[in-house]
Design a protein around this motif. Sequence first.
Motif, PDB file in Angstrom:
ATOM      1  N   ASN A 168       0.833  -1.200   0.000  1.00  0.00           N
ATOM      2  CA  ASN A 168       0.000   0.000   0.000  1.00  0.00           C
ATOM      3  C   ASN A 168       0.873   1.256   0.000  1.00  0.00           C
ATOM      4  OD1 ASN A 168      -2.674   1.053  -0.067  1.00  0.00           O
ATOM      5  ND2 ASN A 168      -2.442   1.703   2.068  1.00  0.00           N
ATOM      6  N   VAL A 169       1.900   1.239  -0.836  1.00  0.00           N
ATOM      7  CA  VAL A 169       2.749   2.418  -0.999  1.00  0.00           C
ATOM      8  C   VAL A 169       2.541   2.975  -2.412  1.00  0.00           C
ATOM      9  CG1 VAL A 169       4.473   1.722   0.692  1.00  0.00           C
ATOM     10  CG2 VAL A 169       4.731   1.008  -1.676  1.00  0.00           C
ATOM     11  N   PRO A 170       2.559   4.290  -2.558  1.00  0.00           N
ATOM     12  CA  PRO A 170       2.213   4.888  -3.851  1.00  0.00           C
ATOM     13  C   PRO A 170       3.281   4.779  -4.924  1.00  0.00           C
ATOM     14  CG  PRO A 170       2.725   6.599  -2.242  1.00  0.00           C
ATOM     15  CD  PRO A 170       2.701   5.301  -1.492  1.00  0.00           C
ATOM     16  N   PHE A 171       4.563   4.659  -4.528  1.00  0.00           N
ATOM     17  CA  PHE A 171       5.633   4.690  -5.521  1.00  0.00           C
ATOM     18  C   PHE A 171       6.707   3.664  -5.199  1.00  0.00           C
ATOM     19  CE2 PHE A 171       4.157   9.153  -4.962  1.00  0.00           C
ATOM     20  CZ  PHE A 171       3.576   9.324  -6.206  1.00  0.00           C
ATOM     21  N   PHE A 172       7.497   3.295  -6.230  1.00  0.00           N
ATOM     22  CA  PHE A 172       8.698   2.500  -6.037  1.00  0.00           C
ATOM     23  C   PHE A 172       9.770   3.026  -6.982  1.00  0.00           C
ATOM     24  CE2 PHE A 172       6.188   0.331  -9.246  1.00  0.00           C
ATOM     25  CZ  PHE A 172       7.107  -0.052 -10.207  1.00  0.00           C
ATOM     26  N   SER A 183      -1.328  -1.329  -6.702  1.00  0.00           N
ATOM     27  CA  SER A 183      -2.221  -1.765  -5.625  1.00  0.00           C
ATOM     28  C   SER A 183      -2.644  -0.608  -4.726  1.00  0.00           C
ATOM     29  CB  SER A 183      -1.570  -2.875  -4.797  1.00  0.00           C
ATOM     30  OG  SER A 183      -0.320  -2.476  -4.294  1.00  0.00           O
ATOM     31  N   PHE A 184      -1.806   0.398  -4.584  1.00  0.00           N
ATOM     32  CA  PHE A 184      -2.161   1.568  -3.770  1.00  0.00           C
ATOM     33  C   PHE A 184      -3.421   2.226  -4.326  1.00  0.00           C
ATOM     34  CE2 PHE A 184      -2.045   6.099  -2.812  1.00  0.00           C
ATOM     35  CZ  PHE A 184      -1.760   6.111  -1.458  1.00  0.00           C
ATOM     36  N   ALA A 185      -3.469   2.411  -5.636  1.00  0.00           N
ATOM     37  CA  ALA A 185      -4.635   3.039  -6.267  1.00  0.00           C
ATOM     38  C   ALA A 185      -5.866   2.139  -6.174  1.00  0.00           C
ATOM     39  CB  ALA A 185      -4.321   3.365  -7.723  1.00  0.00           C
ATOM     40  N   ILE A 186      -5.678   0.839  -6.382  1.00  0.00           N
ATOM     41  CA  ILE A 186      -6.809  -0.093  -6.287  1.00  0.00           C
ATOM     42  C   ILE A 186      -7.357  -0.116  -4.867  1.00  0.00           C
ATOM     43  CG2 ILE A 186      -7.495  -2.508  -6.503  1.00  0.00           C
ATOM     44  CD1 ILE A 186      -5.304  -2.773  -8.682  1.00  0.00           C
ATOM     45  N   ASN A 187      -6.463  -0.142  -3.884  1.00  0.00           N
ATOM     46  CA  ASN A 187      -6.905  -0.151  -2.483  1.00  0.00           C
ATOM     47  C   ASN A 187      -7.722   1.089  -2.150  1.00  0.00           C
ATOM     48  OD1 ASN A 187      -5.468  -2.526  -2.132  1.00  0.00           O
ATOM     49  ND2 ASN A 187      -3.676  -1.499  -1.276  1.00  0.00           N
ATOM     50  N   ALA A 188      -7.315   2.226  -2.709  1.00  0.00           N
ATOM     51  CA  ALA A 188      -8.036   3.478  -2.449  1.00  0.00           C
ATOM     52  C   ALA A 188      -9.457   3.410  -2.993  1.00  0.00           C
ATOM     53  CB  ALA A 188      -7.282   4.655  -3.053  1.00  0.00           C
ATOM     54  N   MET A 189      -9.609   2.793  -4.165  1.00  0.00           N
ATOM     55  CA  MET A 189     -10.946   2.677  -4.746  1.00  0.00           C
ATOM     56  C   MET A 189     -11.828   1.729  -3.931  1.00  0.00           C
ATOM     57  SD  MET A 189     -10.392   2.762  -8.892  1.00  0.00           S
ATOM     58  CE  MET A 189      -8.785   1.997  -8.992  1.00  0.00           C
ATOM     59  N   ILE A 190     -11.276   0.604  -3.517  1.00  0.00           N
ATOM     60  CA  ILE A 190     -12.051  -0.333  -2.702  1.00  0.00           C
ATOM     61  C   ILE A 190     -12.434   0.306  -1.371  1.00  0.00           C
ATOM     62  CG2 ILE A 190     -11.966  -2.533  -1.460  1.00  0.00           C
ATOM     63  CD1 ILE A 190     -10.211  -3.614  -3.717  1.00  0.00           C
ATOM     64  N   ARG A 191     -11.515   1.026  -0.775  1.00  0.00           N
ATOM     65  CA  ARG A 191     -11.796   1.700   0.505  1.00  0.00           C
ATOM     66  C   ARG A 191     -12.882   2.753   0.340  1.00  0.00           C
ATOM     67  NH1 ARG A 191      -7.090   3.217   1.335  1.00  0.00           N
ATOM     68  NH2 ARG A 191      -7.217   5.412   0.750  1.00  0.00           N
ATOM     69  N   ALA A 192     -12.831   3.492  -0.770  1.00  0.00           N
ATOM     70  CA  ALA A 192     -13.836   4.528  -1.007  1.00  0.00           C
ATOM     71  C   ALA A 192     -15.233   3.933  -1.157  1.00  0.00           C
ATOM     72  CB  ALA A 192     -13.471   5.327  -2.258  1.00  0.00           C
ATOM     73  N   MET A 193     -15.306   2.736  -1.725  1.00  0.00           N
ATOM     74  CA  MET A 193     -16.604   2.111  -1.973  1.00  0.00           C
ATOM     75  C   MET A 193     -17.126   1.301  -0.790  1.00  0.00           C
ATOM     76  SD  MET A 193     -17.414   3.234  -4.886  1.00  0.00           S
ATOM     77  CE  MET A 193     -18.926   2.290  -5.022  1.00  0.00           C
ATOM     78  N   THR A 194     -16.223   0.733  -0.001  1.00  0.00           N
ATOM     79  CA  THR A 194     -16.653  -0.183   1.069  1.00  0.00           C
ATOM     80  C   THR A 194     -16.356   0.314   2.474  1.00  0.00           C
ATOM     81  OG1 THR A 194     -14.550  -1.410   1.173  1.00  0.00           O
ATOM     82  CG2 THR A 194     -16.177  -2.119  -0.493  1.00  0.00           C
TER      83      THR A 194
END
Length: 284
Positions: A168-172, A183-194
């Motif tokens: 869950n880190v934005p950059f590498f 995965s950071f961006a995907i996690n943000a979307m799932i969190r926003a919805m659920t």
Amino acid sequence: MPDLDPAIARRMIDATAYIFDMDGTLVLGDAASGGHKALPGAADLLSTLRSRYTPFRVFTNGTAKPPSVYAASLRHAGLDVADHEMMTPSTSAAAWFVRKGIKRVRVLGLDGVQAPLIEAGIEVVGPSEMASNVEAVYTGWFREFTLPDLEMACRDVWDGAIVTTASNVPFFAALGGRAIGASFAINAMIRAMTGKQAKVLGKPSQNALHSGLALMNLPRSAARSTVIVGDDPALEMRMARVSGALGVAVTTGLNNAADFLACAPSQQADVILSGLEPIVKALS
């Protein structure tokens, strides 16, 4: 090259094991070729550890490829890394799912994310596959992510599945600068919805560290005599700080010395180096 503090050098010499980050620590990824370029001192350091019979693991927080493919890329870059010495978050995630008795997981990711779970005997549900009784959603590297994938994952969560993630880190770190962590961006979307925060199963979780030690046939208590080397204070240095391992920060990746010095106490390094050569010198 300045000498290391004697106490730090002694901990490096007496270490039971080493855990290395990959991108920005041992190598830099080349987005154009999909390969890697070894950083100065990396090959010598791994060779020195092998000659001392000190076990090590290379632990990338990336899941674009299975561990064996990453290991092959590192060998192509001149680093002596066997397949079993390479770890990704899916390596530690698979161990965690097995330990928790979770058998059916929707994976938002392709082969690199899925392979270690399948090898562990976990039933993997594809990103947009229709399925019921999914126990966990697991997110990783997935640039092919689509809205239907999000819809299926959210339905699983609304039905009671837990949300887990490789990272869950934005950059590498990559050649030419930083790259975005999918995965950071995907996690943000799932969190926003659920409203559900993903549980991190890769670095900096203690689950990740304990999985690495177990793969080296070492007990959890060996963490305090382990050296963790990396370029990210939020990942490797935090993992070292929590476990009591020696945290060695290198400035060959995302962060410079000032960045490390400005970190919160929970992410402070024990020593900040401009590269890997001082470790080689201490061990030689």
